[in-house]
Motif scaffolding. Structure first.
Motif, PDB file in Angstrom:
ATOM      1  N   ASP A 162      -5.892  -8.111  -1.081  1.00 22.57           N
ATOM      2  CA  ASP A 162      -5.914  -7.252   0.103  1.00 22.57           C
ATOM      3  C   ASP A 162      -5.353  -5.908  -0.341  1.00 22.57           C
ATOM      4  OD1 ASP A 162      -6.231  -6.436   2.691  1.00 22.57           O
ATOM      5  OD2 ASP A 162      -4.892  -7.918   3.566  1.00 22.57           O
ATOM      6  N   ASP A 216      -2.585  -4.550   0.223  1.00 23.19           N
ATOM      7  CA  ASP A 216      -1.161  -4.541  -0.111  1.00 23.19           C
ATOM      8  C   ASP A 216      -0.625  -5.845  -0.700  1.00 23.19           C
ATOM      9  OD1 ASP A 216      -1.431  -5.961   2.199  1.00 23.19           O
ATOM     10  OD2 ASP A 216       0.233  -5.023   3.250  1.00 23.19           O
ATOM     11  N   SER A 217      -1.497  -6.816  -0.984  1.00 24.46           N
ATOM     12  CA  SER A 217      -1.002  -8.087  -1.522  1.00 24.46           C
ATOM     13  C   SER A 217      -2.058  -8.803  -2.356  1.00 24.46           C
ATOM     14  CB  SER A 217      -0.538  -8.998  -0.385  1.00 24.46           C
ATOM     15  OG  SER A 217      -1.632  -9.374   0.410  1.00 24.46           O
ATOM     16  N   THR A 218      -1.570  -9.710  -3.196  1.00 24.69           N
ATOM     17  CA  THR A 218      -2.436 -10.579  -3.996  1.00 24.69           C
ATOM     18  C   THR A 218      -1.891 -11.994  -3.886  1.00 24.69           C
ATOM     19  OG1 THR A 218      -2.948  -8.808  -5.555  1.00 24.69           O
ATOM     20  CG2 THR A 218      -3.324 -11.046  -6.313  1.00 24.69           C
ATOM     21  N   ILE A 219      -2.772 -12.948  -3.563  1.00 28.62           N
ATOM     22  CA  ILE A 219      -2.379 -14.345  -3.390  1.00 28.62           C
ATOM     23  C   ILE A 219      -3.190 -15.198  -4.364  1.00 28.62           C
ATOM     24  CG2 ILE A 219      -2.298 -16.282  -1.772  1.00 28.62           C
ATOM     25  CD1 ILE A 219      -2.348 -14.114   0.484  1.00 28.62           C
ATOM     26  N   ASP A 241      -3.270 -16.781   5.516  1.00 24.88           N
ATOM     27  CA  ASP A 241      -3.279 -15.969   4.292  1.00 24.88           C
ATOM     28  C   ASP A 241      -4.616 -15.273   4.061  1.00 24.88           C
ATOM     29  OD1 ASP A 241      -0.689 -16.792   3.590  1.00 24.88           O
ATOM     30  OD2 ASP A 241      -1.433 -18.515   2.458  1.00 24.88           O
TER      31      ASP A 241
END
Length: 92
Positions: free
Chosen positions: A42, A44-47, A81
């Motif tokens: 995304d 602002d994030s990585t999962i 998520d």
């Protein structure tokens, strides 16, 4: 910058009780195989996640390539998520 081995933009997300989280979209780049380690990206994030399975036209398949419209069954993530517009990527 790392080169992408696989990329798909999520257009829908479903919570399938018997399977888990199913994210659908058209493969933009490369190829994916059942069991591959993935990243959900995304702004602002990585999962981290894993490809538990792949469906094409409501039938299970072992892999998919660029241009295929598929559903990816994700493991290691919750429904909260994953959202529309995220990228599913595999980096080389």
């Amino acid at each position: 910058m790392e080169k992408l081995k696989f990329s798909l933009t999520i257009d829908c997300v479903f919570n399938i009780l018997t399977k888990g989280i199913l994210a659908t979209g058209t493969v933009d780049i490369g190829e994916i195989n059942e069991g591959d380690e993935l990243e959900l990206v995304d702004c602002d994030s990585t999962i981290k996640a894993k490809c538990f399975g792949i469906e094409k036209k409501l039938k299970p398949v072992k892999n998919a390539k660029q241009g295929d419209y598929i559903g990816i069954i994700l493991s290691g993530v919750s429904r909260y998520d994953v959202c529309k517009g995220m990228q599913i990527q595999i980096k080389e």
